[in-house]
Design an enzyme around this catalytic site. Structure first.
Site, PDB file in Angstrom:
ATOM      1  N   THR A  11       7.307   0.848  99.633  1.00  0.00           N
ATOM      2  CA  THR A  11       8.224  -0.235  99.491  1.00  0.00           C
ATOM      3  C   THR A  11       9.319   0.062 100.253  1.00  0.00           C
ATOM      4  OG1 THR A  11       7.298  -0.542  96.751  1.00  0.00           O
ATOM      5  CG2 THR A  11       9.871  -1.588  97.341  1.00  0.00           C
ATOM      6  N   GLY A  44       9.815   4.215  96.665  1.00  0.00           N
ATOM      7  CA  GLY A  44       9.490   4.857  95.906  1.00  0.00           C
ATOM      8  C   GLY A  44       8.499   5.804  94.868  1.00  0.00           C
ATOM      9  N   GLY A  45       7.770   4.698  94.784  1.00  0.00           N
ATOM     10  CA  GLY A  45       6.966   4.395  93.131  1.00  0.00           C
ATOM     11  C   GLY A  45       8.028   4.507  92.203  1.00  0.00           C
TER      12      GLY A  45
END
Length: 527
Positions: free
Chosen positions: A342, A423-424
């Protein structure tokens, strides 16, 4: 020590300096923060293709002075042909993570730009779309120097991406690029120029839609023109939680916004009085665990959820969960983690309009599939679906779970903070570090982002479920965390897996304080 940048006339922060500058120039031309963010979103899709693309999804929070923020949910559903039977007929026991079969959800990002442009117009915006995408068109056609992170990810992911149609031709035509090599994307530049001329709706119901649908179908994706034609982003009310310091807003499902808010709501109840010590870090790690357990049990496609996500943010729920936290001992972990890749960007204008925006293709380079005619790289968000029965089972039109969650806070002192990160699984954790350091404990915003960070569990580019700590933490704190039962793994001083964060805080007197992450390639650009 790096300090926050300050300005009065407008500000934007982004993980690539050219995107920040594109947005800043829109502010200089008289545009508002929403228009600036559209320009930055177009540019970041060109200059940071390993992290995002116009073939991905996006989520917006937009705040006006004196009003609660509005949210734009711009994530696409699964193709009409994308069913468990479709994949079983292809001989697949699971959805592939790369290639045409991974490109199975409609790209929603530009649909979000469409809704954002409507809001921008209501705020007095007058700049034509051709102007908003002009920098992105320029960078695509003229070329941009390839960044270190793109070089490293192209190299490390090449074995799984090399067979994705269009990937090598677009991003490694002369072999894996070196830092400073120039990446030109003429087809993408022509697509953006066309959209700027005829309107963004063409991406879904025009020539670009037909080209993308034909190109995807030809290589085996289940996406068809009808999937694009029926897609529209949605303007909605964000989730929120009240803290002692103010109200924090985040995204609705299918994102993990509720988890980010739960972490702060829980930590607010722990009575921690200082930053960077054991109780600060341990407290946030333990609140993260409580929030993730609730998230995984309840959050998914909103049409299939059995609870209202705001039920997770009531005083009763937060009180009960906070009471379960042991402030001296770690709750046993691991738990199944959520991946994601992202970019996050923030913007504020001189009228006090603030934007928090996140744009994503799920994994690095998404599906890897690039349609040659349009130059559009498509996401692999749908690879998170399962083919077996369960809350995240694949089905036509269904929305997959998203880690994406832009954040925005309206604080009791009259300031507004727009902040976020990529960063999930790490997004809520980094958000909590930034918010508590800056808002609760008074640290400079840039210092709050620069300081060492932690990550519980897996995230982007990582495979282990330990508690990862950047090695700049005080050794005494590390020892305390280990003695409390945390399984600690030390990593480098400034790690990509900790996310690329940013933030802007607008003070009541009009002063804007902006910060960018030294772990990325970004900048704060201002007037």
């Amino acid at each position: 020590m790096l300090r926050s940048r300050t300005a009065l006339g407008g500000m934007i922060t982004a993980p690539h300096h050219l995107a920040a500058q594109a947005g800043r120039d829109i502010l200089r031309d008289g545009g508002n923060a929403v228009e600036a963010m559209i320009a930055a979103a177009a540019s970041i899709a060109v200059v940071y293709p390993h992290m995002n693309a116009i073939g991905g999804d996006g989520f917006w929070l937009i705040s006006e002075p004196g009003k609660d923020p509005v949210a734009i949910r711009a994530c696409g559903g699964a193709a009409g042909l994308a069913t468990p039977d479709f994949y079983r007929e292809q001989g697949k026991a699971a959805i592939p993570a790369r290639g045409p079969l991974a490109a199975l959800t409609v790209a929603g990002a530009i649909g979000g730009w469409i809704k954002a442009a409507e809001i921008a117009k209501g705020l007095g915006g007058t700049l034509p779309m051709a102007r908003l995408v002009a920098d992105a068109v320029h960078h695509a056609k003229t070329g941009v120097p390839v960044t270190k992170s793109q070089v490293e990810l192209t190299h490390s992911k090449m074995p799984e991406l090399k067979d994705s149609p269009g990937f090598v031709d677009t991003y490694a035509a002369n072999g894996v690029p070196a830092i400073g090599d120039v990446l030109k994307q003429p087809a993408l530049g022509a697509t953006l120029a066309h959209l700027g001329k005829v309107g963004l709706d063409d991406f879904y119901r025009g020539d670009v839609a037909r080209s993308n649908a034909n190109g995807l179908s030809a290589v085996g994706s289940p996406l068809r023109l009808s999937d694009f034609e029926t897609y529209h982003a949605k303007v909605t009310t964000p989730l929120s939680v009240k803290l002692a310091t103010g109200t924090v807003f985040n995204m609705v499902p299918p994102t993990q916004g509720a988890a980010s808010l739960m972490i702060l709501g829980l930590f607010d109840r722990l009575g921690v009085s200082g930053a960077e010590g054991f109780y600060h870090v341990h407290g946030l790690i333990e609140t993260t665990k409580r929030a993730f357990l609730k998230r995984d049990a309840h959050i998914g496609d909103p049409d299939r959820m059995t609870i209202d996500p705001m039920d997770l943010l009531t005083d009763a729920m937060l009180d009960a969960e906070a009471a379960k936290i042991n402030m001296n001992t770690a709750l046993p972990w691991p738990h199944v983690a959520k991946p994601g890749d992202t970019i996050w960007m923030g913007a504020v204008d001189a009228n006090g309009v603030a934007v928090s925006y996140i744009q994503s293709i799920f994994w690095e380079f998404g599906s890897g599939v690039v349609v040659p005619e349009t130059g559009v790289l498509f996401q692999n968000r749908g690879a998170s679906f399962t083919l077996h029965d369960g809350p995240n089972q694949l089905g036509a039109g269904r929305l997959p779970f998203h880690t994406l969650n832009p954040a925005l806070a309206k604080l009791n002192d009259g300031s507004v903070l727009t902040y976020g990160t990529m960063g999930g699984e790490g997004q809520p954790q980094t958000q909590s570090a930034i918010f508590t350091r800056n808002v609760m404990f008074g640290q400079d915003l840039q210092d709050a982002i620069t300081k060492p960070r932690w990550l519980l569990g897996k995230t982007w580019g990582d495979e282990t479920t330990s508690l990862k700590l950047e090695n700049r933490f005080d050794p005494a704190l590390i020892d305390q965390l280990e003695k409390a039962g945390h399984v600690v793994e030390l990593v480098g001083p400034y790690e990509d897996i900790m996310g690329h964060a940013g933030g802007i805080r607008l003070q009541p007197n009009g002063v804007m304080e902006g910060a960018t992450d030294p772990r990325a390639d970004g900048a704060v650009a201002a007037l």
